[in-house]
Write an enzyme that holds these catalytic residues in place. Structure first.
Site, PDB file in Angstrom:
ATOM      1  N   HIS A  52       0.852  -1.195   0.000  1.00  0.00           N
ATOM      2  CA  HIS A  52       0.000   0.000   0.000  1.00  0.00           C
ATOM      3  C   HIS A  52       0.887   1.244   0.000  1.00  0.00           C
ATOM      4  O   HIS A  52       2.103   1.145   0.193  1.00  0.00           O
ATOM      5  CB  HIS A  52      -0.924   0.018   1.227  1.00  0.00           C
TER       6      HIS A  52
HETATM    7  P1  TYD Z   1      -1.342  -2.581   7.911  1.00  0.00           P
HETATM    8  O1  TYD Z   1      -0.838  -1.181   7.941  1.00  0.00           O
HETATM    9  O2  TYD Z   1      -2.202  -2.986   6.752  1.00  0.00           O
HETATM   10  O3  TYD Z   1      -0.116  -3.601   8.015  1.00  0.00           O
HETATM   11  P2  TYD Z   1       1.109  -3.807   7.001  1.00  0.00           P
HETATM   12  O4  TYD Z   1       1.217  -2.599   6.146  1.00  0.00           O
HETATM   13  O5  TYD Z   1       2.276  -3.988   7.878  1.00  0.00           O
HETATM   14  O6  TYD Z   1       0.880  -5.052   6.256  1.00  0.00           O
HETATM   15  O7  TYD Z   1      -2.110  -2.856   9.290  1.00  0.00           O
HETATM   16  C1  TYD Z   1      -2.598  -4.138   9.646  1.00  0.00           C
HETATM   17  C2  TYD Z   1      -3.768  -3.952  10.583  1.00  0.00           C
HETATM   18  O8  TYD Z   1      -3.352  -3.283  11.781  1.00  0.00           O
HETATM   19  C3  TYD Z   1      -4.894  -3.124   9.999  1.00  0.00           C
HETATM   20  O9  TYD Z   1      -6.112  -3.748  10.367  1.00  0.00           O
HETATM   21  C4  TYD Z   1      -4.810  -1.791  10.679  1.00  0.00           C
HETATM   22  C5  TYD Z   1      -4.143  -2.097  12.001  1.00  0.00           C
HETATM   23  N1  TYD Z   1      -3.255  -0.999  12.455  1.00  0.00           N
HETATM   24  C6  TYD Z   1      -3.658  -0.189  13.504  1.00  0.00           C
HETATM   25  O10 TYD Z   1      -4.736  -0.343  14.084  1.00  0.00           O
HETATM   26  N2  TYD Z   1      -2.825   0.820  13.923  1.00  0.00           N
HETATM   27  C7  TYD Z   1      -1.628   1.051  13.320  1.00  0.00           C
HETATM   28  O11 TYD Z   1      -0.882   1.984  13.726  1.00  0.00           O
HETATM   29  C8  TYD Z   1      -1.232   0.220  12.212  1.00  0.00           C
HETATM   30  C9  TYD Z   1       0.059   0.432  11.499  1.00  0.00           C
HETATM   31  C10 TYD Z   1      -2.086  -0.795  11.827  1.00  0.00           C
END
Ligand code: TYD
Length: 135
Positions: A52
């Site tokens: 993303h």
């Molecule tokens: P995501 O940013 O999609 O993870 P990555 O980019 O590492 O694969 O986040 C995964 C899940 O965690 C998503 O449901 C949102 C949650 N999340 C939070 O609640 N707070 C945060 O600060 C972050 C980074 C993620």
């Protein structure tokens, strides 16, 4: 944003017989005001994180232990950064697509971020990301 805006920043390292110490401070090492931090760990072999970009959020990622690769993409060019030292951080501005892969078993990815978490800041569709870049 351009791929050249993504940069590795070396952090201070205080060498000591008792063990080493590194630190980061906003503005001197991290080029934004820190609002949030989060960390990724216990990543099963072969898993890919990220996939993303953010509209506004900027990040600074450190491999506090182990190693992983961060693949960044500005919509035109891609570049892979291998992080494997706790005294280097990778600065990723907003508007850059990123994936994290090749996590070692003990990898611990620590991130500081410029914004509070909000799902609306994410661009998760790669085609939408390309449209924004090529606008
Ligand atoms: P995501 O940013 O999609 O993870 P990555 O980019 O590492 O694969 O986040 C995964 C899940 O965690 C998503 O449901 C949102 C949650 N999340 C939070 O609640 N707070 C945060 O600060 C972050 C980074 C993620």
């Amino acid at each position: 944003m351009k791929i050249e805006d993504v940069e590795v920043i070396e952090l201070p390292k205080i060498l000591d017989d008792r063990g080493n110490l590194s630190f980061l401070e906003e503005h001197s090492h991290v080029p934004f005001k820190i609002r949030r931090s989060y960390w990724i760990y216990d990543v099963p072999g072969g898993e890919i994180r990220g996939g993303h970009s953010y509209k506004i959020n900027r990040e600074f990622i450190i491999a506090l232990s182990g190693s992983f690769d961060v693949v960044v993409d500005d919509g035109y060019l891609k570049k892979t950064f291998s992080l494997n030292r706790s005294y280097y951080g990778l600065y990723i501005p907003n508007g850059i697509w990123r994936s994290m892969e090749n996590f070692s078993t003990n990898a611990f990815a620590f991130t500081v971020a410029s914004e509070d978490y909000t799902d609306t800041d994410y661009v998760r569709d790669y085609n939408e990301f390309l449209e924004i870049c090529h606008d």
